[in-house]
Design an enzyme around this catalytic site. Structure first.
Site, mmCIF file in Angstrom:
data_model
loop_
_atom_site.group_PDB
_atom_site.id
_atom_site.type_symbol
_atom_site.label_atom_id
_atom_site.label_comp_id
_atom_site.label_asym_id
_atom_site.label_seq_id
_atom_site.Cartn_x
_atom_site.Cartn_y
_atom_site.Cartn_z
ATOM 1 N N LYS A 52 56.221 -35.628 70.579
ATOM 2 C CA LYS A 52 55.375 -37.107 70.503
ATOM 3 C C LYS A 52 56.082 -38.255 70.611
ATOM 4 O O LYS A 52 56.213 -39.162 71.287
ATOM 5 C CB LYS A 52 54.004 -36.423 70.918
ATOM 6 N N GLN A 96 45.587 -34.598 67.341
ATOM 7 C CA GLN A 96 46.558 -33.345 67.725
ATOM 8 C C GLN A 96 45.944 -32.134 67.566
ATOM 9 O O GLN A 96 44.713 -31.964 66.285
ATOM 10 C CB GLN A 96 47.435 -32.864 66.314
ATOM 11 N N ASP A 119 44.948 -38.283 75.846
ATOM 12 C CA ASP A 119 44.559 -36.940 76.384
ATOM 13 C C ASP A 119 43.907 -36.615 77.784
ATOM 14 O O ASP A 119 44.115 -35.485 77.690
ATOM 15 C CB ASP A 119 44.403 -35.961 75.626
HETATM 16 N N1 GUN Z 1 46.964 -29.151 71.026
HETATM 17 C C1 GUN Z 1 48.050 -28.046 71.420
HETATM 18 N N2 GUN Z 1 48.521 -29.033 73.076
HETATM 19 C C2 GUN Z 1 47.775 -29.923 72.788
HETATM 20 C C3 GUN Z 1 47.600 -31.408 73.766
HETATM 21 O O1 GUN Z 1 47.991 -31.543 74.724
HETATM 22 N N3 GUN Z 1 46.708 -32.169 72.719
HETATM 23 C C4 GUN Z 1 46.533 -31.728 71.732
HETATM 24 N N4 GUN Z 1 45.740 -33.740 71.201
HETATM 25 N N5 GUN Z 1 46.278 -31.492 70.729
HETATM 26 C C5 GUN Z 1 47.255 -30.985 70.996
#
Ligand code: GUN
Length: 279
Positions: A52, A96, A119
């Protein structure tokens, strides 16, 4: 021969479009900024977070990195989220998941300001999506819609079957397909005659989390098959929820694993971050 829906290529197109937008924003004095919060040392989460941050760098989005120890308390994390909510420089906040067991994920998701919820997990974002209002869309389902549209696969009036009813994929996916005028069915562990239901699908979206479970006996001739699953095999290679050796001769188009849905999730997160500035 079934067509491959190339998520790697399509996500690159989207990131390049965003890069151009961000460069114009910066020229007018606005710099998008994403706060990325990682708690603990889960190896998979570390990889996701790194990817990311790399995407931010590629597009020109500033990223602020917060790496907190596994022992972080709920109170400490809520305090950081509150500070980021109030920080005018920050347009998007990404915490996350999963979080260590002493922290209630739901509380953290609700603490993020809906204006910075890139998100798309906050109940307000989910509610807006459900009633067709503008708001942040959950990244994986939004990425699947982009994959279908950019591959010229018709959604309007089509039968769409989704396997899996998670808050992050299955449910928002259903809402987005409905917005695109598909006829939507969501299957889950209590669904009876699941094969018969799946065989009705023009577009079959698989998000069950069971390695290579879906074979040709679930797929209508000519269907499009989207695989959201991600599993590591004994030999180290990645595979999905779909057994593609079996399905490819039957379907008309499919997303591979890796290189299908996965790269789109990050591209749509970046898109939400840029949208957050545009609002
Ligand atoms: N953990 C696995 N996929 C995601 C996601 O798309 N966003 C977040 N914040 N955590 C995750």
């Amino acid at each position: 021969m079934a067509a491959i829906i190339n998520g790697k290529e399509i996500s690159k197109q989207i990131k390049d479009e965003l890069k151009e937008k961000v460069s114009k924003m910066k020229a007018s004095g606005v710099e998008p900024c994403l706060a990325v919060v990682l708690v603990g040392e889960d190896p998979a989460s570390q990889v996701y977070v790194k990817n990311k941050k790399n995407a931010c760098e590629y597009i020109g989005i500033k990223s602020l990195s917060y790496e907190l120890p596994e022992s972080t308390s709920e109170e400490e994390l809520l305090k950081l989220v509150d500070e980021l909510n109030k920080n005018d420089e920050v347009n998007g906040i990404l915490v996350q998941l999963p979080l260590p067991k002493q922290i209630d994920e739901d509380k953290i998701i609700r603490a993020i300001s809906p204006d910075k919820d890139v998100d798309g997990f906050h109940p307000e974002s989910v509610g807006r999506l459900s009633i067709g209002e503008k708001g942040f869309k959950s990244c994986t389902p939004a990425g699947i819609i982009e994959l279908l549209k950019r591959s010229n696969i018709e959604i309007d009036g089509k039968e769409c079957v989704i396997i899996g009813r998670s808050n992050i994929v299955g449910k928002p996916m259903g809402m987005l397909m409905l917005r695109e005028n598909a006829t939507v069915t969501i299957c889950h562990s209590h669904t009876k005659n699941i094969k018969e239901v799946c065989k009705r699908a023009d577009i079959l979206i698989v998000a069950i989390g069971k390695r290579e479970m879906i074979d040709a006996s679930y797929v209508k001739e000519g269907a499009t098959v989207i695989d959201v699953g991600m599993h590591r095999k004994e030999d180290g290679h990645l595979t999905g929820d779909v057994d593609f050796e079996s399905v490819i001769p039957v379907c008309s188009a499919y997303t591979p694993v890796p290189g299908g849905v996965g790269p789109m999730t990050i591209a749509m997160l970046m898109n939400n971050c840029v949208e957050s500035v545009e609002r």
